[in-house]
Design an enzyme around this catalytic site. Structure first.
Site, PDB file in Angstrom:
ATOM      1  N   TYR A   1      17.365  -5.302 -24.132  1.00 59.36           N
ATOM      2  CA  TYR A   1      17.570  -5.531 -25.568  1.00 59.36           C
ATOM      3  C   TYR A   1      18.921  -5.070 -26.111  1.00 59.36           C
ATOM      4  CZ  TYR A   1      15.636  -0.777 -25.324  1.00 59.36           C
ATOM      5  OH  TYR A   1      15.386   0.514 -24.987  1.00 59.36           O
TER       6      TYR A   1
ATOM      7  N   ARG B   1      21.766   6.890 -28.007  1.00 53.53           N
ATOM      8  CA  ARG B   1      20.880   7.105 -26.865  1.00 53.53           C
ATOM      9  C   ARG B   1      21.485   6.425 -25.643  1.00 53.53           C
ATOM     10  NH1 ARG B   1      15.839   3.797 -27.207  1.00 53.53           N
ATOM     11  NH2 ARG B   1      16.826   2.656 -25.516  1.00 53.53           N
TER      12      ARG B   1
ATOM     13  N   HIS C   1      14.795   4.493 -23.452  1.00 55.53           N
ATOM     14  CA  HIS C   1      13.923   5.262 -24.355  1.00 55.53           C
ATOM     15  C   HIS C   1      13.142   6.301 -23.551  1.00 55.53           C
ATOM     16  CE1 HIS C   1      10.860   6.344 -27.240  1.00 55.53           C
ATOM     17  NE2 HIS C   1       9.927   5.854 -26.458  1.00 55.53           N
TER      18      HIS C   1
END
Lengths: 359, 326
Positions: free
Chosen positions: A271, A258, A262
């Site tokens: 993160y 990815r 998100h």
């Protein structure tokens, strides 16, 4: 020692990250270079579409949006292998597959723009499911679809896509389990993009591959390079053929990354490290296929520029169509709740209609 | 004509509809060879084959989600939740998908499915086999929640539920599965899903109930009659969408209302009916609305369960209180 069960999971790849063939004989579809150009063009248009979506969100013209950046090979590979009569049950970012099947960019914009009409596909198959935000529940809809096809003896296949995080849910396991037990024509594709919002793949499962989860259900399982569209498409074609001919369902794990957040409400810098993302960009599926097509003499800079300009025009028209779409009357919240509005809801609907008239 | 029980009426309705509509399929745990743990699907697999009467893996989530997929692709599935107490894993599929797919696709996808579940207590069953939780479903838009209380209504309402173009929860009060028999012609005649049934006319007080408590309410009406009190008994039958008009008309006439249900009192469906009465019928009320319900506790294991369930005595007392109030 006697062995009760033994297994291995094949990893499939045709093109390395530089777009060079790894030495495996190409499948038939990949020898049709004009077709491969079409697939490449859709990967590019998907990326242009995605960038446009994020721009719309950043300028307040779209709600929260889930980007598909980096998933183009996986998604187009899935969508392009299917027949129209097959059924697709996606989660919420598989636009490459959906655009191939006729979903319009304006419909995606409408959905993320707060309008249910985005789920009422005009040109895509009516039996393709709407976006599915609760995680993994769509896998069971696909299993139920596969069961319907099997009961009616129709040569159709139900495909569901799910993320690495989604494969942790019981709904996913329930779907592949019943598919194995009833020999249903189901193809479940785990698009493993390494991250479920902020939670990395290693926290989802102690299994070496996510593909092997399908072994426990009695399904055929394979892991593919999800950034290599030839590998994804080939695994899909084989799985669809097996399912269609009554030889059972499959789990395909497409390993990708990815590249974006998100959703537009997320900030992945919180993160994950820069180096990891930088490395992932080296495996970007779009330039990989471009390099391969250029080496075959089927693509070049001029074509790239011309196609991107065409995509821009296309998306501009879709954005215009989206922005020109009038908001539904507030009474629409009642009008599709049941086939016919129950008498007990008439007063509530009338009240909402009166609010609409006042505003 | 044969006399049949409520559960036999369920079987009769399933068999009728399966014979007349090949898109109807039955699925669940033990519904096949075994014919269901209560025998609701007895003989159906023999008659219609194992692809129309499917034993599924033992996973309620799977049953519920597969049912959504079947329905979307043009089948009319009738799924069985073996017991109401096991229905919780099904709720995501029911609430997030079955009940809202029509709405969220602007009518493109519909879910003409039925979830049957043996409901309620009173059969000395093990733990988790006696739940009454219809109120968890009556708050979900897009669903119909139906509960029959007699063999004839089980037959007619189940046919209607299967034919309905929207998802229906069909809760079967298992305490009265075999309580009595009545003649139920196998004529394929459905009953309407948008009406409450007035089972007994009365003038002094209205008893509003559904499911197994219909029995206690009718008995209470008999006792009240002996005391010179005329009770009207309404079987709500379809809880949502509600036919409130029938209830309002009755309460406007009697001026008094006792709502009886097995589920816990707080936020039970009786609270909704009481609220509607206060909104729409307050000036016709001669006494506060009474509720006779299960308590705000878990239904006890079976030694105490009859202390939990509304009794004829509690219903009679509540009705008498409404009369004493005015």
């Amino acid at each position: 020692m006697s062995i009760a069960a033994k297994f291995e999971i094949e990893y499939l790849q045709y093109l390395d990250q530089d777009g060079k063939e790894v030495g495996k004989e190409l499948p038939e579809f990949a020898k049709d270079l004009d077709h491969m150009v079409e697939l490449y063009k859709l990967m590019v248009s998907t990326r242009v579409f995605d960038a446009k979506s994020i721009a719309l969100q950043r300028t307040g013209k779209l709600g929260t949006y889930a980007s598909c950046l980096g998933h183009e090979a996986a998604h187009v590979g899935i969508g392009s292998a299917m027949r129209r009569e097959d059924s697709l049950a996606v989660s919420y970012r598989e636009y490459g597959a959906q655009l191939y099947r006729g979903v319009k960019p304006r419909e995606v914009y409408m959905y993320w723009g707060g309008d249910e009409r985005g789920n009422d596909f005009a040109d895509a198959p009516k039996h393709d499911f709407a976006w599915c935000v609760p995680i993994a529940t769509q896998c069971l809809h696909a299993a139920g679809s596969a069961l319907a096809f099997k009961i009616r003896k129709e040569p159709r296949v139900a495909v569901c896509t799910i993320g690495d995080g989604g494969s942790s849910k019981g709904d996913f396991y329930g779907a592949i389990n019943i598919a194995g037990a009833q020999n249903l024509p189901l193809v479940a594709v785990i698009v493993n993009n390494q991250w479920a919002i902020s939670v990395p793949r290693r926290i989802q499962s102690g299994a070496n591959t996510l593909a092997q989860k399908g072994l426990a259900a009695g399904l055929f399982c394979i892991q593919v390079d999800g950034n290599d569209i030839i590998a994804v498409r080939k695994a899909m074609e084989d799985a669809l053929e097996r399912a269609r001919s009554g030889q059972g369902g499959s789990v395909i794990e497409a390993v990708t990354y990815r590249l974006g957040d998100h959703t537009t409400a997320d900030d992945a810098r919180r993160y994950r490290g820069e180096q990891e993302v930088k490395d992932a960009w080296d495996r970007d599926p779009v330039p990989r296929l471009r390099k391969w097509l250029e080496a075959k003499g089927k693509w070049d800079e001029a074509k790239e520029e011309a196609w991107k300009a065409e995509c821009d025009d296309w998306m501009d028209k879709e954005v215009d169509a989206y922005l020109e779409t009038k908001t539904q009357p507030a009474t629409a919240m009642f009008d599709y709740l049941y086939a016919e509005l129950p008498a007990d809801l008439v007063a509530q609907r009338d009240f909402v209609a009166s609010l609409d008239r006042q505003s | 004509m044969a006399q049949i029980t409520l559960i036999e009426a369920v079987t009769q309705a399933l068999a009728y509809e399966m014979a007349h509509d090949e898109s109807v399929v039955v699925l669940g745990e033990d519904v096949g060879v075994n014919g269901g743990v209560f025998r609701a699907t007895q003989g159906l697999q023999e008659k219609f084959g194992e692809w129309r009467v499917l034993d599924t893996p033992l996973d309620e989530t799977t049953i519920a989600g597969v049912t959504v997929g079947l329905a979307v692709q043009g089948m009319k599935p009738v799924a069985e939740a073996q017991f109401e107490g096991f229905i919780y894993p099904m709720m995501e599929q029911i609430a997030c998908h079955a009940a809202r797919l029509r709405n969220r696709t602007r009518g493109r996808m519909t879910v003409p499915a039925v979830w049957r579940a043996p409901w309620g207590g009173g059969i000395r069953a093990p733990e988790h086999h006696s739940e009454a939780n219809e109120h968890l479903f009556t708050n979900i838009p897009g669903l119909r929640v139906v509960m029959p209380s007699s063999p004839a209504r089980a037959y007619g309402l189940l046919l209607a539920a299967i034919r309905d173009p929207d998802p229906v929860m069909f809760f079967e009060p298992k305490r009265i599965y075999r309580q009595y028999k009545e003649e139920v012609p196998d004529d394929g005649e459905a009953l309407p899903l948008d009406v409450c049934f007035v089972l007994r006319d009365g003038t002094d007080v209205t008893l509003v109930t559904w499911g197994a408590q219909v029995k206690e309410c009718l008995e209470a009406a008999d006792e009240l009659a002996q005391k010179g009190i005329s009770a009207e008994v309404i079987d709500v039958a379809t809880l949502t969408p509600l036919d409130f008009d029938t209830i309002a008309e009755s309460v406007t006439k009697t001026g008094r209302c006792v709502i009886v249900h097995e589920a816990p009192k707080t936020a039970g469906y009786g609270a909704e009916i009481a609220a509607r009465l206060s909104e729409e019928c307050l000036y016709s009320l001669l006494a506060p609305v009474e509720r006779v319900t299960g308590f705000d506790t878990h239904i006890p294991l079976f030694r105490l369960e009859m202390k939990y369930l509304p009794s004829v005595e509690r219903i009679v007392e509540a009705a008498q209180r409404t009369l004493a109030a005015s």
